[in-house]
Design an enzyme around this catalytic site. Structure first.
Site, PDB file in Angstrom:
ATOM      1  N   ASP A   1       0.825  -1.197   0.000  1.00 17.44           N
ATOM      2  CA  ASP A   1       0.000   0.000   0.000  1.00 17.44           C
ATOM      3  C   ASP A   1       0.866   1.257   0.000  1.00 17.44           C
ATOM      4  OD1 ASP A   1      -1.146  -1.432   3.035  1.00 17.44           O
ATOM      5  OD2 ASP A   1       0.775  -0.453   2.676  1.00 17.44           O
TER       6      ASP A   1
ATOM      7  N   ASP B   1       1.142   4.782   1.327  1.00 19.32           N
ATOM      8  CA  ASP B   1       0.654   5.757   2.302  1.00 19.32           C
ATOM      9  C   ASP B   1       1.128   7.158   1.928  1.00 19.32           C
ATOM     10  OD1 ASP B   1      -0.326   3.551   3.619  1.00 19.32           O
ATOM     11  OD2 ASP B   1       1.336   3.454   5.044  1.00 19.32           O
TER      12      ASP B   1
ATOM     13  N   ASP C   1      10.500   4.231  12.466  1.00 16.41           N
ATOM     14  CA  ASP C   1      11.314   3.252  13.180  1.00 16.41           C
ATOM     15  C   ASP C   1      12.701   3.020  12.580  1.00 16.41           C
ATOM     16  OD1 ASP C   1      10.055   2.038  11.019  1.00 16.41           O
ATOM     17  OD2 ASP C   1       9.526   0.203  12.087  1.00 16.41           O
TER      18      ASP C   1
HETATM   19  P1  ATP Z   1       4.833  -3.761   5.533  1.00 18.48           P
HETATM   20  O1  ATP Z   1       5.319  -3.592   4.145  1.00 18.48           O
HETATM   21  O2  ATP Z   1       5.087  -5.124   6.026  1.00 18.48           O
HETATM   22  O3  ATP Z   1       3.439  -3.270   5.745  1.00 18.48           O
HETATM   23  P2  ATP Z   1       5.577  -1.261   6.688  1.00 18.48           P
HETATM   24  O4  ATP Z   1       6.903  -0.705   7.094  1.00 18.48           O
HETATM   25  O5  ATP Z   1       4.914  -0.620   5.540  1.00 18.48           O
HETATM   26  O6  ATP Z   1       5.760  -2.821   6.441  1.00 18.48           O
HETATM   27  P3  ATP Z   1       3.319  -0.390   8.205  1.00 18.48           P
HETATM   28  O7  ATP Z   1       2.780  -0.923   9.482  1.00 18.48           O
HETATM   29  O8  ATP Z   1       2.466  -0.394   7.013  1.00 18.48           O
HETATM   30  O9  ATP Z   1       4.632  -1.244   7.933  1.00 18.48           O
HETATM   31  O10 ATP Z   1       3.866   1.058   8.545  1.00 18.48           O
HETATM   32  C1  ATP Z   1       4.046   2.088   7.596  1.00 18.48           C
HETATM   33  C2  ATP Z   1       5.185   3.011   8.033  1.00 18.48           C
HETATM   34  O11 ATP Z   1       4.894   3.615   9.303  1.00 18.48           O
HETATM   35  C3  ATP Z   1       6.519   2.326   8.251  1.00 18.48           C
HETATM   36  O12 ATP Z   1       7.227   2.178   7.040  1.00 18.48           O
HETATM   37  C4  ATP Z   1       7.227   3.249   9.226  1.00 18.48           C
HETATM   38  O13 ATP Z   1       7.755   4.370   8.582  1.00 18.48           O
HETATM   39  C5  ATP Z   1       6.084   3.712  10.091  1.00 18.48           C
HETATM   40  N1  ATP Z   1       5.908   2.849  11.278  1.00 18.48           N
HETATM   41  C6  ATP Z   1       5.124   1.738  11.369  1.00 18.48           C
HETATM   42  N2  ATP Z   1       5.188   1.197  12.587  1.00 18.48           N
HETATM   43  C7  ATP Z   1       6.024   1.980  13.305  1.00 18.48           C
HETATM   44  C8  ATP Z   1       6.492   1.962  14.651  1.00 18.48           C
HETATM   45  N3  ATP Z   1       6.106   1.006  15.481  1.00 18.48           N
HETATM   46  N4  ATP Z   1       7.343   2.940  15.036  1.00 18.48           N
HETATM   47  C9  ATP Z   1       7.724   3.917  14.188  1.00 18.48           C
HETATM   48  N5  ATP Z   1       7.323   3.988  12.923  1.00 18.48           N
HETATM   49  C10 ATP Z   1       6.491   3.045  12.474  1.00 18.48           C
HETATM   50 MG    MG Z   2       2.774  -1.063   4.949  1.00 13.78          MG
END
Ligand code: ATP
Ligand code: MG
Length: 415
Positions: free
Chosen positions: A57, A59, A133
């Site tokens: 996705d 964002d 993160d």
């Molecule tokens: P995936 O591709 O598996 O969904 P993701 O990194 O996109 O991994 P998301 O949960 O969709 O995970 O989170 C989107 C973004 O939000 C991350 O890339 C990061 O920048 C931020 N983020 C998510 N969780 C955290 C956290 N616990 N602490 C800080 N930043 C976070």
């Molecule tokens: Mg994601």
């Protein structure tokens, strides 16, 4: 230390942004920029594009506040979120998550909710990058200017395929312990290394995961199961003393139990990489089975197997203590286990098959059964017996008739 790269410099094909999947977010960024709000595609999508993976996705982050976003998109926008407020913006049939830039709030300043701070303090784009993160998750892509903005040397880390925590790992894990699972999950999924300091900080902080809400853990594990790299993710969790977060007794697995768990994870990933979709219940049913297999085998040898015993074993294996496994998933697991008992009856007593072997439920139960066969827990000839029974009897089992709707009780009372 802000650095701006052009997409071309990064070898990113612009056509990616015209894909059906990316377009809604690109449109939203354009519209926000037209209204003079700084806006970017952020997070996992930018990281995945740069690593050559197709993002799940896209964002969007922006300087516009949730209210401003809503005014711009009107009925297409809905403000949601408990921990922090964000906006779901509908664009055609797609739904895009749009959040306002916010800054990191040190732990002392906020109250924690479910082990996570309620951080709703808006900030600058640079602050928004720093609250994320990992460095590779903090990049911002401007689809209009066709650039990527990097406040954290994330591009260097993408090139090195290195996961680095932004700031001091121990502090960041203390703020939000889920980050420990995230970094290992992503290391596995993206096939990247984790910086040593970020790994070293995990074991000492592992207990902090206890305060995390079940729903957040559930989400992380659900993602892990369908990442194609669950095996590696769990190995990393085990090595870094985080396995107990997945399974309370997971740290104590003996050799043959561990082999069983590993095999379950390998089949899980093979299925996903072959285009299938995994169920968390099957994986957990298999993982927990490793703990109860010896007792079940003994019971079967003595003819003492029963469904009651299955429930007793589940309790002993710590399934009830596993907070993040929902009641629904627990009941799926028990269902898969109960089928093992039914299979046993068919094999041993020649009982007739009273279920459709091609139903979703039975297929899930057979995944565990096959794993048991592979581990020599069930003799190969028993499997042959079962297969034959399933093939022969299947023809006789009537398809479930569509259930006739009963009148609701209220309607009945009115009669
Ligand atoms: P995936 O591709 O598996 O969904 P993701 O990194 O996109 O991994 P998301 O949960 O969709 O995970 O989170 C989107 C973004 O939000 C991350 O890339 C990061 O920048 C931020 N983020 C998510 N969780 C955290 C956290 N616990 N602490 C800080 N930043 C976070
Ligand atoms: Mg994601």
């Amino acid at each position: 230390m802000k650095k701006t790269y052009t997409l071309r410099e990064l070898g990113l094909d612009e056509a990616m942004l015209a894909s059906e999947h990316a377009r809604p977010s690109v449109e939203i960024v354009k519209k926000l920029q037209q209204r003079k709000h700084e806006s970017y595609i952020v997070g996992g999508a930018v990281r995945d594009l740069l690593l050559g993976i197709s993002p799940k996705d896209y964002d969007v982050a922006t300087s516009a506040t949730p209210e401003e976003i809503r005014r711009i998109f009107r009925r297409g926008a809905r403000i949601i979120g408990r921990r922090f407020r964000l906006v779901h913006v509908r664009q055609g049939r797609a739904m895009v998550e749009v959040s306002t830039f916010r800054r990191r709030t040190p732990k002392a300043e906020t109250e924690t909710v479910g082990g996570l701070q309620a951080d709703n303090t808006y900030g600058s784009p640079a602050q928004d990058a720093l609250r994320r993160d990992m460095t590779i998750n903090a990049l911002m892509l401007d689809p209009v200017a066709k650039t990527v903005i990097d406040h954290v040397r994330g591009i260097d880390d993408i090139r090195d395929r290195l996961l680095r925590v932004i700031g001091d790992p121990a502090t960041r894990y203390d703020e939000d312990p889920v980050r420990m699972i995230r970094i290992l999950r992503l290391a596995a999924k993206l096939n990247c290394e984790v910086e040593p300091a970020a790994l070293r900080a995990i074991a000492p902080a592992a207990d902090k995961l206890e305060v995390i809400s079940s729903s957040r853990l559930f989400e992380e594990f659900k993602k892990t199961v369908n990442s194609g790299a669950a095996y590696k993710a769990f190995e990393l969790m085990r090595k870094n003393k985080l396995m107990h977060a997945a399974m309370p007794d997971g740290e104590k697995l003996r050799r043959e139990q561990l082999q069983f768990v590993r095999d379950a994870l390998r089949s899980n990933d093979e299925k996903f990489n072959g285009g299938g979709r995994n169920s968390l219940s099957v994986l957990l049913a298999c993982m927990y089975w490793s703990l109860v297999a010896p007792r079940w085998r003994e019971a079967c040898a003595g003819g003492e197997e029963s469904t009651d015993l299955l429930y007793e074993m589940a309790a002993e294996a710590g399934l009830n203590r596993n907070q993040w496994v929902t009641r629904m998933v627990k009941s799926h697991i028990m269902n898969i286990w109960e089928y093992q008992y039914r299979f046993e009856r068919i094999i041993k007593d020649g009982r007739k098959v009273r279920f459709r072997p091609d139903s979703y439920e039975v297929k899930k139960a057979l995944e565990l059964f096959e794993l048991r066969v592979r581990h020599g827990e069930v003799p190969a000839e028993d499997k042959a017996t079962l297969d034959q029974a399933l093939a022969v009897d299947a023809a006789d089992v009537p398809r479930k008739r569509p259930r006739r709707r009963r009148p609701r009780r209220r309607a009945a009372a009115a009669e």
